[in-house]
Design an enzyme around this catalytic site. Structure first.
Site, mmCIF file in Angstrom:
data_model
loop_
_atom_site.group_PDB
_atom_site.id
_atom_site.type_symbol
_atom_site.label_atom_id
_atom_site.label_comp_id
_atom_site.label_asym_id
_atom_site.label_seq_id
_atom_site.Cartn_x
_atom_site.Cartn_y
_atom_site.Cartn_z
ATOM 1 N N SER A 12 0.793 -1.227 0.000
ATOM 2 C CA SER A 12 0.000 0.000 0.000
ATOM 3 C C SER A 12 0.822 1.273 0.000
ATOM 4 O O SER A 12 0.378 2.299 -0.498
ATOM 5 C CB SER A 12 -0.935 0.018 1.215
ATOM 6 O OG SER A 12 -1.808 -1.064 1.162
ATOM 7 N N THR A 13 2.010 1.235 0.580
ATOM 8 C CA THR A 13 2.812 2.456 0.660
ATOM 9 C C THR A 13 4.165 2.238 0.013
ATOM 10 O O THR A 13 4.661 1.109 -0.081
ATOM 11 C CB THR A 13 3.027 2.902 2.121
ATOM 12 O OG1 THR A 13 3.788 1.896 2.796
ATOM 13 C CG2 THR A 13 1.707 3.109 2.845
#
Length: 195
Positions: A12-13
């Site tokens: 996600s990051t």
């Protein structure tokens, strides 16, 4: 050689890495005698994003439709997405092109009836988790409002709004006004629309 498989990896990051997912999936593929033909990775992309915002996922779906591999391997159901609806659509699309799904964390293989049932239940839990996160965020926003914090974009001053109307009246474009006044295009659009 065994079945042709592809990996779908996602974090996600941008500070995270897909290396751990890749390493574990390679071990499983080797143990089962599966041939890895492709790896697709979306890095720094949320699972709540649609297929159009996840280029590697989109390419994976296209290549599955072309029959490039027979099984998609992913670390976990939440790597594929958090929406049950999207997950069910994805599984049905893959089933239609005779492509199975292996989810490592849940030990699910959708080439079996039990695996298909299990992945549907996992999707429910992934959606539940996302809903719980949303509820916590909303509760935090309510708590901040109750403490008197002002949330959202700052108000545009009456002076800036007057300048926007004046410049627009002179025939200047929305983007030119935004640049001149160092404000957002949406601010200019809102003031112009209200006028």
């Amino acid at each position: 050689m065994g079945k042709k498989v592809a990996f779908y990896l996602r974090v996600s990051t941008t500070g995270q890495t897909v290396d751990n997912q890749r390493r574990e999936l390679r071990k499983v593929a080797k143990a089962r005698g599966w041939e890895i033909v492709e790896e697709y990775a979306d890095e720094g992309v949320s699972g709540t994003k649609g297929r159009d915002k996840r280029p590697a996922f989109d390419q994976l779906c296209q290549d599955a439709t072309r029959g490039k591999f027979k099984v998609i391997m992913a670390w976990s159901v939440d790597r594929l997405g958090r929406s049950l609806q999207d997950l069910v659509v994805f599984i049905n699309e893959m089933r239609a092109v005779d492509c199975g799904l292996y989810l490592h964390q849940q030990a699910v293989d959708t080439t079996t009836p039990a695996g298909r049932a299990m992945v549907s239940m996992c999707g429910v839990f992934a959606e539940f988790e996302a809903a719980m996160i949303r509820e916590r965020v909303l509760a935090g926003l309510d708590r901040a409002r109750a403490r008197g914090k002002t949330l959202g974009r700052p108000k545009t001053s009456a002076r800036v709004e007057a300048q926007i109307r004046r410049l627009r009246g002179q025939g200047k474009g929305i983007h030119a006004i935004a640049r001149e006044l160092s404000c957002g295009v949406s601010v200019v659009q809102r003031v112009v629309a209200a006028a």
